[in-house]
Scaffold this motif. Structure first.
Motif, short mmCIF file in Angstrom:
data_model
loop_
_atom_site.label_atom_id
_atom_site.label_comp_id
_atom_site.label_asym_id
_atom_site.label_seq_id
_atom_site.Cartn_x
_atom_site.Cartn_y
_atom_site.Cartn_z
N GLY A 14 28.05 21.36 30.29
CA GLY A 14 28.48 22.09 31.48
C GLY A 14 28.40 23.60 31.35
O GLY A 14 28.87 24.32 32.23
N VAL A 15 27.82 24.10 30.26
CA VAL A 15 27.70 25.55 30.06
C VAL A 15 26.26 25.97 30.29
O VAL A 15 25.33 25.36 29.76
N GLU A 16 26.07 27.00 31.10
CA GLU A 16 24.74 27.53 31.41
C GLU A 16 24.68 28.99 30.99
O GLU A 16 25.62 29.74 31.20
N ILE A 17 23.53 29.39 30.41
CA ILE A 17 23.30 30.79 30.07
C ILE A 17 22.19 31.31 30.97
O ILE A 17 21.13 30.70 31.09
N ASN A 18 22.45 32.45 31.60
CA ASN A 18 21.48 33.10 32.47
C ASN A 18 21.13 34.44 31.83
O ASN A 18 21.98 35.32 31.71
N VAL A 19 19.86 34.58 31.41
CA VAL A 19 19.42 35.80 30.72
C VAL A 19 18.66 36.68 31.71
O VAL A 19 17.65 36.26 32.27
N GLN A 20 19.18 37.88 31.93
CA GLN A 20 18.55 38.88 32.78
C GLN A 20 18.03 40.00 31.88
O GLN A 20 18.43 40.09 30.71
N PRO A 21 17.16 40.87 32.37
CA PRO A 21 16.70 41.98 31.53
C PRO A 21 17.83 42.91 31.06
O PRO A 21 17.75 43.47 29.97
N GLU A 22 18.86 43.07 31.86
CA GLU A 22 19.95 43.99 31.53
C GLU A 22 21.19 43.31 30.96
O GLU A 22 22.00 43.94 30.29
N SER A 23 21.41 42.01 31.28
CA SER A 23 22.65 41.35 30.88
C SER A 23 22.44 39.86 30.63
O SER A 23 21.42 39.30 30.98
N ILE A 24 23.46 39.26 30.02
CA ILE A 24 23.48 37.83 29.76
C ILE A 24 24.79 37.31 30.34
O ILE A 24 25.86 37.85 30.05
N SER A 25 24.72 36.26 31.17
CA SER A 25 25.93 35.69 31.73
C SER A 25 26.04 34.23 31.31
O SER A 25 25.04 33.52 31.24
N VAL A 26 27.25 33.81 31.02
CA VAL A 26 27.54 32.45 30.59
C VAL A 26 28.51 31.86 31.60
O VAL A 26 29.56 32.44 31.88
#
Length: 175
Positions: A14-26
């Protein structure tokens, strides 16, 4: 490369990681956390694991730090963090009044603490305080702030202490 940076971060269910050029969100069941991503560090999600790599040898220490922060974020959004405080002393009490924590710590006035967003405070008994949340740093910061209102003193051990903290006692002065 450092040993910490080489170890992949296992993602809980149930955990997703979203990697953007400026930030990482979990994102997980307990909430969403984000952190700024330093330039030159790559984050790839493969087979339920997040793998970090540095483009430059000088960024290796930062890669290990980011890996540890990501691991704490994954644990926080899946299971959460908790810190337990104990009040030691005659008349020292804690009680919740709505969202505010009301502390009686031997002063002439009650101490009122309003927790920040993302932190839940409960008082199972009058002498116990539980600080819980998804962000490990914020949970520790709030617990330290509450402890700072009346830190434990070394002669009688009175004050607000962590549940796993041992107070080194001093001997009283002799006549």
């Amino acid at each position: 490369m450092s040993r910490v940076a080489k170890k992949p971060v296992a993602l809980a269910k149930g955990v997703e990681i979203n990697v953007q050029p400026e930030s990482i969100s979990v994102k997980g069941p307990k909430g969403t956390l984000s952190v700024a991503k330093p330039a030159g560090i790559e984050v790839k999600v493969e087979d339920g694991h997040a793998v970090l790599s540095a483009n430059d040898a000088s960024l290796v220490p930062m890669t290990g730090t980011l890996r540890a922060i990501l691991a704490n974020m994954v644990h926080g959004v899946s299971a959460g963090f908790e810190r337990k405080l104990e009040l030691v002393g005659v008349g020292y009490r804690a009680a919740m009044q709505g969202k505010d924590l009301n502390l009686s710590l031997g002063y002439s006035h009650p101490v009122t603490f309003t927790p920040p967003a993302g932190i839940t405070i409960t008082t199972p008994t009058q002498t116990e305080i539980l600080v819980a949340g998804a962000d490990k740093q914020l949970v520790g910061e709030v617990a330290a702030k509450i402890r700072g209102y009346r830190p434990p003193e070394p002669y009688k051990g009175k004050g607000v202490k962590y549940s796993d903290e041992t107070i080194i006692r001093k001997e009283a002065k002799k006549a």
